[in-house]
Design an enzyme around this catalytic site. Structure first.
Site, PDB file in Angstrom:
ATOM      1  NE  ARG A 167      -3.813   0.161   2.108  1.00  0.00           N
ATOM      2  CZ  ARG A 167      -4.724   0.592   2.987  1.00  0.00           C
ATOM      3  NH1 ARG A 167      -4.875  -0.031   4.141  1.00  0.00           N
ATOM      4  NH2 ARG A 167      -5.471   1.634   2.711  1.00  0.00           N
TER       5      ARG A 167
ATOM      6  CD  GLN B 164     -11.482   0.859   8.076  1.00  0.00           C
ATOM      7  OE1 GLN B 164     -12.500   1.527   7.884  1.00  0.00           O
ATOM      8  NE2 GLN B 164     -10.399   0.994   7.337  1.00  0.00           N
TER       9      GLN B 164
ATOM     10  CG  ASP C 277      -2.677   5.183   8.280  1.00  0.00           C
ATOM     11  OD1 ASP C 277      -2.502   3.961   8.138  1.00  0.00           O
ATOM     12  OD2 ASP C 277      -3.755   5.668   8.666  1.00  0.00           O
TER      13      ASP C 277
ATOM     14  CG  ASN D  29      -5.821   8.400  11.166  1.00  0.00           C
ATOM     15  OD1 ASN D  29      -5.166   7.353  11.167  1.00  0.00           O
ATOM     16  ND2 ASN D  29      -6.949   8.519  11.844  1.00  0.00           N
ATOM     17  CE  LYS D  30     -11.333   4.774   6.128  1.00  0.00           C
ATOM     18  NZ  LYS D  30     -11.132   3.987   4.890  1.00  0.00           N
TER      19      LYS D  30
END
Length: 350
Positions: free
Chosen positions: A100, A200, A241, A251-252
């Site tokens: 990724r 999530q 992340d 981040n998400k």
């Protein structure tokens, strides 16, 4: 074997994240957990990389999967000569680290550590797959214990009987902050945005929190602002992340908008993790864009008319002006002064 995953939820136990054994890697399929407890079995390291890319495991799960995948790669090439084996492992390390795009730097830390373990085993004519497996367990113990230190500082910020909002699934820090909270006999209630399209938050964060005995409420992704007011949220927290040295947080997707709302309502936002020295500025980060069809469906069921388009950036960027503090294993830092974290020597813990 001494392990740091004691007293944590089912899905944070090492063997329930990713596990190498008998020439295979099993990975808990987080795309369907908790409604199903199913493991994806990988017979090659390439299959492990595909599982990471396909979101079989998420958050910090890919770091564990990458280490186990490197052990599997060593099993695959066990009958090669030393030189060919080393070339095979280097290629496997690249494949796994690049599964990724946004997390290449951290994943490369994982595979570099596995290559160091492999080199020692090759030079000593040891079993390379077993050496990499043991290294991966050791690195898991280091990561879990490091994140427990992070959790100690984060929980300092939790008021007793406070209301805490999370975002997405922060894997290790979620389990550790809850373990520390319980150890200190603090009471908190968690409010968890669902985190579309993979949910999530609803499926993973809420499951871990409930497993560990906490009052847990799931909200949809368009409820954070109203929930902050009506439920009197005291603090917003997320993992990251990537934490760039210029203070930007990756981040998400959805983190940025919650941080904006938190700032408006005077609610502190604490991001957890270790700053990424490799990312001097946010311009060096590649934001992954995933299949746009995923936002047109929910758990495999299409919600839109044919021809309607989707847009799915997997992460967003929160500027340092919205970050109250970066919580690390060495304390809490303002986002404008992250270089100070590295004033003392530090090692990789992946």
């Amino acid at each position: 074997m001494l392990r740091e995953d004691h007293d944590l939820a089912f899905m944070l136990r090492y063997e329930n994240v990713a596990w190498y054994e008998n020439g295979k890697v099993k990975i808990l399929d987080r795309r369907v957990y908790p409604t199903e407890v199913k493991f994806v079995i990988c017979n090659t390291h390439v299959e492990v990389a595909h599982a990471i890319a396909d979101m079989v495991t998420q958050s910090a799960g890919p770091y564990t999967a990458a280490g186990m995948g490197m052990a599997l790669a060593a099993y695959e090439c066990k009958n090669m000569g030393k030189e060919d084996m080393w070339k095979y492992l280097e290629k496997a390390a690249y494949t796994l680290a690049h599964a990724r795009p946004t997390t290449v730097n951290r994943m490369s830390q994982v595979t570099r550590g596995c290559l160091r373990a492999a080199k020692t085993a090759i030079e000593e004519d040891g079993k390379v797959d077993e050496e990499i497996f043991e290294h991966t367990i050791d690195s898991l113990n280091r990561r879990y214990s490091t994140m427990e230190k992070v959790a100690e500082y984060l929980v300092d910020m939790f008021p007793h009987k406070g209301n805490v909002m999370t975002q997405c699934f922060g894997e290790t820090i979620v389990g550790m902050m809850l373990r520390v909270t319980k150890k200190r006999n603090k009471e908190i209630k968690l409010f968890v945005p669902e985190t579309r399209p993979y949910l999530q938050g609803a499926r993973l964060t809420a499951s871990v929190a409930y497993d560990q005995g906490f009052d847990t409420t799931v909200i949809t992704d368009n409820m954070p602002a109203y929930t902050m007011v009506t439920k009197k949220i005291d603090l917003f927290t997320s993992a990251a992340d990537a934490i760039c040295m210029d203070g930007h947080v990756v981040n998400k997707i959805g983190t940025y908008q919650i941080a904006i709302v938190a700032k408006y309502h005077g609610i502190p936002y604490f991001v957890t993790g270790i700053p990424d020295a490799e990312y001097e500025t946010i311009s060096e980060v590649t934001i992954e864009e995933r299949n746009p069809n995923l936002v047109l469906e929910a758990r495999g069921k299409k919600n839109t008319m044919e021809g309607v388009k989707g847009y799915y950036p997997s992460f967003d960027i929160t500027p340092p002006s919205l970050v109250s503090g970066v919580v690390t294993d060495r304390g809490i830092f303002v986002p404008y002064d992250l270089h100070r974290y590295f004033e003392d020597e530090t090692g990789e813990f992946y």
